[in-house]
Scaffold this motif. Sequence first.
Motif, PDB file in Angstrom:
ATOM      1  N   UNK A  68       0.838  -1.209   0.000  1.00 19.13           N
ATOM      2  CA  UNK A  68       0.000   0.000   0.000  1.00 19.13           C
ATOM      3  C   UNK A  68       0.867   1.250   0.000  1.00 19.13           C
ATOM      4  N   UNK A  69       1.907   1.261   0.827  1.00 16.14           N
ATOM      5  CA  UNK A  69       2.817   2.414   0.889  1.00 16.14           C
ATOM      6  C   UNK A  69       3.471   2.649  -0.469  1.00 16.14           C
ATOM      7  N   UNK A  70       3.966   1.590  -1.113  1.00 16.32           N
ATOM      8  CA  UNK A  70       4.671   1.723  -2.385  1.00 16.32           C
ATOM      9  C   UNK A  70       3.756   2.202  -3.506  1.00 16.32           C
ATOM     10  N   UNK A  71       2.482   1.826  -3.431  1.00 17.33           N
ATOM     11  CA  UNK A  71       1.543   2.195  -4.491  1.00 17.33           C
ATOM     12  C   UNK A  71       0.839   3.528  -4.235  1.00 17.33           C
ATOM     13  N   UNK A  72       0.567   3.841  -2.970  1.00 16.59           N
ATOM     14  CA  UNK A  72      -0.257   5.011  -2.662  1.00 16.59           C
ATOM     15  C   UNK A  72       0.500   6.187  -2.060  1.00 16.59           C
ATOM     16  N   UNK A  73       1.524   5.924  -1.266  1.00 15.55           N
ATOM     17  CA  UNK A  73       2.219   6.991  -0.543  1.00 15.55           C
ATOM     18  C   UNK A  73       3.530   7.388  -1.217  1.00 15.55           C
ATOM     19  N   UNK A  74       4.345   6.415  -1.549  1.00  8.98           N
ATOM     20  CA  UNK A  74       5.673   6.701  -2.111  1.00  8.98           C
ATOM     21  C   UNK A  74       5.618   7.561  -3.370  1.00  8.98           C
ATOM     22  N   UNK A  75       4.693   7.304  -4.319  1.00  5.91           N
ATOM     23  CA  UNK A  75       4.659   8.137  -5.540  1.00  5.91           C
ATOM     24  C   UNK A  75       3.967   9.482  -5.346  1.00  5.91           C
ATOM     25  N   UNK A  76       3.366   9.718  -4.183  1.00  7.24           N
ATOM     26  CA  UNK A  76       2.581  10.934  -3.974  1.00  7.24           C
ATOM     27  C   UNK A  76       3.481  12.159  -3.828  1.00  7.24           C
ATOM     28  N   UNK A  77       2.856  13.333  -3.803  1.00  7.37           N
ATOM     29  CA  UNK A  77       3.594  14.598  -3.748  1.00  7.37           C
ATOM     30  C   UNK A  77       3.799  15.107  -2.321  1.00  7.37           C
ATOM     31  N   UNK A  78       3.455  14.301  -1.312  1.00  7.16           N
ATOM     32  CA  UNK A  78       3.673  14.744   0.058  1.00  7.16           C
ATOM     33  C   UNK A  78       5.170  14.832   0.333  1.00  7.16           C
ATOM     34  N   UNK A  79       5.563  15.553   1.374  1.00  4.47           N
ATOM     35  CA  UNK A  79       6.975  15.809   1.642  1.00  4.47           C
ATOM     36  C   UNK A  79       7.699  14.538   2.078  1.00  4.47           C
ATOM     37  N   UNK A  80       9.023  14.543   1.907  1.00  7.16           N
ATOM     38  CA  UNK A  80       9.843  13.409   2.326  1.00  7.16           C
ATOM     39  C   UNK A  80       9.740  13.186   3.828  1.00  7.16           C
ATOM     40  N   UNK A  81       9.593  14.272   4.577  1.00 10.07           N
ATOM     41  CA  UNK A  81       9.462  14.156   6.030  1.00 10.07           C
ATOM     42  C   UNK A  81       8.200  13.391   6.400  1.00 10.07           C
ATOM     43  N   UNK A  82       7.084  13.687   5.709  1.00  3.05           N
ATOM     44  CA  UNK A  82       5.829  12.991   5.973  1.00  3.05           C
ATOM     45  C   UNK A  82       5.928  11.525   5.564  1.00  3.05           C
ATOM     46  N   UNK A  83       6.589  11.254   4.425  1.00  2.00           N
ATOM     47  CA  UNK A  83       6.779   9.867   3.995  1.00  2.00           C
ATOM     48  C   UNK A  83       7.599   9.088   5.020  1.00  2.00           C
ATOM     49  N   UNK A  84       8.566   9.764   5.615  1.00  3.70           N
ATOM     50  CA  UNK A  84       9.382   9.116   6.635  1.00  3.70           C
ATOM     51  C   UNK A  84       8.534   8.715   7.833  1.00  3.70           C
ATOM     52  N   UNK A  85       7.539   9.537   8.174  1.00  2.00           N
ATOM     53  CA  UNK A  85       6.642   9.212   9.281  1.00  2.00           C
ATOM     54  C   UNK A  85       5.823   7.963   8.958  1.00  2.00           C
ATOM     55  N   UNK A  86       5.384   7.843   7.697  1.00  2.00           N
ATOM     56  CA  UNK A  86       4.674   6.638   7.271  1.00  2.00           C
ATOM     57  C   UNK A  86       5.573   5.415   7.415  1.00  2.00           C
ATOM     58  N   UNK A  87       6.841   5.541   6.976  1.00  2.00           N
ATOM     59  CA  UNK A  87       7.767   4.405   7.064  1.00  2.00           C
ATOM     60  C   UNK A  87       8.020   4.013   8.516  1.00  2.00           C
ATOM     61  N   UNK A  88       8.104   4.998   9.374  1.00  2.00           N
ATOM     62  CA  UNK A  88       8.308   4.725  10.806  1.00  2.00           C
ATOM     63  C   UNK A  88       7.120   3.935  11.353  1.00  2.00           C
ATOM     64  N   UNK A  89       5.908   4.326  10.947  1.00  2.00           N
ATOM     65  CA  UNK A  89       4.726   3.577  11.387  1.00  2.00           C
ATOM     66  C   UNK A  89       4.721   2.173  10.801  1.00  2.00           C
TER      67      UNK A  89
END
Length: 373
Positions: A68-89
């Motif tokens: 889900x992260x690779x398909x929905x979050x990683x390609x999105x335009x949100x900031x790298x900092x926010x993506x890092x929070x997703x990865x931490x979760x």
Amino acid sequence: MSYTKRKGKKGLTYGYRIADNKGNVITSKSGFLTKKLAKEVGESRKNKLEKVNTIREDFTLYELWKRWYELSIKPSSITDTTKKKYRYRGHTIKKIFGNQKANTLKYSKYQKLMNDYSVNVTYNYISRINSDIRNAIQLALRDKIQIDDFTIGYKINAGKKSKKESEKHIESISDYERILTYLENILDYDISIIPYLLYTLLKTGLRLREAVALKWEDINLDKGYIYTYRGYSLEVRDYTEPKTPWSVRYVPLDSKLINVLNSLKTRQETLNMAYISENIVFFDQRHGILSNHSINKHLKTYLTQLDINPKITATGTRHTYISVLLAKKYDIKTVAKIVGHKNTIQIRETYGHLLKEEYDSEWDAIKGTLAEF
């Protein structure tokens, strides 16, 4: 998958092209001496791509989240900092559920595992974990995977309480004035950059990462404004994209803050700091760009010395700034634009509290009005 044939200096060569369902080419390669070789390599590549992009029935919950992260979050335009929070979760999900298969997990076990982990975390954090898992399950369901949505009915039992809104900002204008006066009296670049940073945060409502990213060319001291267009992550130690398109904005500077920044700039020029600071405004002589922990530790010390409660963090300076402007009856649309919000919705929901003086004033006004009847 389709194959190509081309005649060139090396004679006849072959290649392959792999496209998605809409006909868009995903990958291709040419130069194979035989069609058989091109087909073998192409089929291998196609199988790898299908493996990466397909959700399997036997996925663990973590693997499902990762897809889900690779398909929905990683390609999105949100900031790298926010993506890092997703990865931490995501790491937290792996820690909680281990190799638990997603399609065999039942509600009762999900509730138990989440309860066990929730003892030492806040409501907001475990709520985000649950939301991420729910989104991953919805992705699987859209792919017709047989799986129960065990997040339905889940009850959050967090051990730590999230901060109340009243704990995120300084509660009175008098305390706001006291901390500003205190910081003015300890400004000394030869000792620390932190009082300058905190003073600026309280006077501008900038996000901490926005303030840390500032260079002197971003500040117009003659016309009295800051132009902020990016952030600086204190975790990854690098510049980041603005949090939202509305984060790119101009922020007004008052005369006192202009004088403070002018004196800071003059001192840095005297010390020739630009040589090592790359013109970064809040660059400490000894430590460079400081850590989030150090900044919050100093702020807590200052508030403790002044006996000001609650003990806010650097994030709370932004909450305080917005609260003060609203208490002074500035138009909420203007405030939203200055602090970089798309509209007034978040301002109303997050910062709709009252400062103590405003509450007392309204309280007395209500009593006076009712006495007229």
